[in-house]
Design an enzyme around this catalytic site. Sequence first.
Site, mmCIF file in Angstrom:
data_model
loop_
_atom_site.group_PDB
_atom_site.id
_atom_site.type_symbol
_atom_site.label_atom_id
_atom_site.label_comp_id
_atom_site.label_asym_id
_atom_site.label_seq_id
_atom_site.Cartn_x
_atom_site.Cartn_y
_atom_site.Cartn_z
ATOM 1 N N ARG A 137 0.823 -1.214 0.000
ATOM 2 C CA ARG A 137 0.000 0.000 0.000
ATOM 3 C C ARG A 137 0.857 1.264 0.000
ATOM 4 O O ARG A 137 0.399 2.323 0.414
ATOM 5 C CB ARG A 137 -0.928 -0.002 1.215
ATOM 6 C CG ARG A 137 -1.869 -1.200 1.251
ATOM 7 C CD ARG A 137 -2.759 -1.182 2.479
ATOM 8 N NE ARG A 137 -3.592 -2.381 2.550
ATOM 9 C CZ ARG A 137 -4.471 -2.634 3.520
ATOM 10 N NH1 ARG A 137 -4.623 -1.762 4.512
ATOM 11 N NH2 ARG A 137 -5.186 -3.745 3.510
ATOM 12 N N CYS A 156 -1.977 15.369 -14.242
ATOM 13 C CA CYS A 156 -1.601 14.532 -15.387
ATOM 14 C C CYS A 156 -0.946 13.255 -14.878
ATOM 15 O O CYS A 156 -1.348 12.161 -15.250
ATOM 16 C CB CYS A 156 -0.657 15.291 -16.309
ATOM 17 S SG CYS A 156 -1.409 16.723 -17.093
ATOM 18 N N ARG A 177 -1.948 9.969 -16.904
ATOM 19 C CA ARG A 177 -3.088 9.853 -17.819
ATOM 20 C C ARG A 177 -2.843 10.599 -19.123
ATOM 21 O O ARG A 177 -3.346 10.231 -20.186
ATOM 22 C CB ARG A 177 -4.359 10.402 -17.158
ATOM 23 C CG ARG A 177 -4.288 11.893 -16.879
ATOM 24 C CD ARG A 177 -5.589 12.518 -16.403
ATOM 25 N NE ARG A 177 -5.387 13.938 -16.141
ATOM 26 C CZ ARG A 177 -5.497 14.896 -17.048
ATOM 27 N NH1 ARG A 177 -5.823 14.588 -18.300
ATOM 28 N NH2 ARG A 177 -5.288 16.161 -16.723
ATOM 29 N N SER A 178 -2.089 11.717 -19.047
ATOM 30 C CA SER A 178 -1.858 12.595 -20.191
ATOM 31 C C SER A 178 -0.374 12.925 -20.248
ATOM 32 O O SER A 178 0.179 13.454 -19.286
ATOM 33 C CB SER A 178 -2.692 13.877 -20.046
ATOM 34 O OG SER A 178 -2.451 14.775 -21.113
ATOM 35 N N VAL A 179 0.257 12.599 -21.377
ATOM 36 C CA VAL A 179 1.715 12.689 -21.470
ATOM 37 C C VAL A 179 2.104 13.600 -22.632
ATOM 38 O O VAL A 179 2.000 13.217 -23.805
ATOM 39 C CB VAL A 179 2.339 11.294 -21.681
ATOM 40 C CG1 VAL A 179 3.859 11.379 -21.616
ATOM 41 C CG2 VAL A 179 1.801 10.292 -20.665
ATOM 42 N N ASP A 180 2.531 14.809 -22.316
ATOM 43 C CA ASP A 180 3.093 15.739 -23.296
ATOM 44 C C ASP A 180 4.543 15.311 -23.521
ATOM 45 O O ASP A 180 5.423 15.607 -22.719
ATOM 46 C CB ASP A 180 2.998 17.161 -22.747
ATOM 47 C CG ASP A 180 3.710 18.198 -23.603
ATOM 48 O OD1 ASP A 180 4.349 17.832 -24.605
ATOM 49 O OD2 ASP A 180 3.655 19.395 -23.249
ATOM 50 N N TYR A 220 2.282 17.448 -29.376
ATOM 51 C CA TYR A 220 1.483 18.545 -29.920
ATOM 52 C C TYR A 220 1.956 18.867 -31.339
ATOM 53 O O TYR A 220 3.149 18.774 -31.655
ATOM 54 C CB TYR A 220 1.586 19.778 -29.030
ATOM 55 C CG TYR A 220 0.739 19.678 -27.781
ATOM 56 C CD1 TYR A 220 -0.631 19.937 -27.827
ATOM 57 C CD2 TYR A 220 1.301 19.312 -26.561
ATOM 58 C CE1 TYR A 220 -1.418 19.833 -26.693
ATOM 59 C CE2 TYR A 220 0.525 19.206 -25.415
ATOM 60 C CZ TYR A 220 -0.832 19.469 -25.491
ATOM 61 O OH TYR A 220 -1.606 19.358 -24.363
#
Length: 279
Positions: A137, A156, A177-180, A220
């Site tokens: 844990r 992110c 979750r979000s990878v620039d 991008y």
Amino acid sequence: MQQYLKILTDVILLGEPRNDRTGTGTVSIFDSYAKFDLREGFPAVTTKRLAWKSVVGELLWFLSGSTNLHDLRVFTFGRDEGQWTIWTPNYEDQAISMGYDKGNLGPVYGKQWRNFGGRDQILELIEGLKNNPHGRRHLVSAWNVAELDKMALPPCHYGFQCYVSNDGYLDLKWTQRSVDCFLGLPFNIASYALLTHILAKLTGLKPRYLIFSGGDTHIYNDHMEQVEEQVKRKPRPLPTLVMPEFVDLYDLLENNTAAWSFHLEGYDPHPALKAKMSS
């Protein structure tokens, strides 16, 4: 850092065009992975220059529990003179329109790490690693569903988990979750590598593996030219992390509050590649 360049190449070759929240547009894949052995050097990107001072300042800011832009400047630069930070666009483009002022960003990372529903996840993690190293844990989450709509930017990289080996090594895996890929991922790799080193020092362990798992992994559209240049460059030897002395979290945050307390020895990257941050 071949692992990082492989992710860039995968997005270029396999990605599909997508619309996104910022209106910029991306090329994206779903699912990405990388594993770094911290015993082989500190994973600072060498195919362009890393904004190291900003990496350190932001991580100390997270660990302090602050969610205020003024404190971020102090951790990064040693003083607040209105300097630009990586959170400045989120403050100007999101936080102000949400009604925040005086540098407040809402209950972002630091709030969740140090006060998630009244629980100090960082202190609990440190104590758990010390007293129950084989526990399953050892996890910190920034994804507080009840407070997402109050954040200038929902997390992110929303969670990380630690693992202690029988021979006293510390591994850390973070999920994003979000990878620039161009601006964000090198920053995230360095940040979680530094966090692994800090946690290891605070718990008497030795840093070993850093593992990344990404969801929507994208470049991008207005970063593509820089990425195509970057993947042509040959990675250089990794630097060595040099940290100040500290005995506990309080000592770290009170007595080493500026980014220049942490150094990358032998860091010799290729020249910087600039790009606009989409917020």
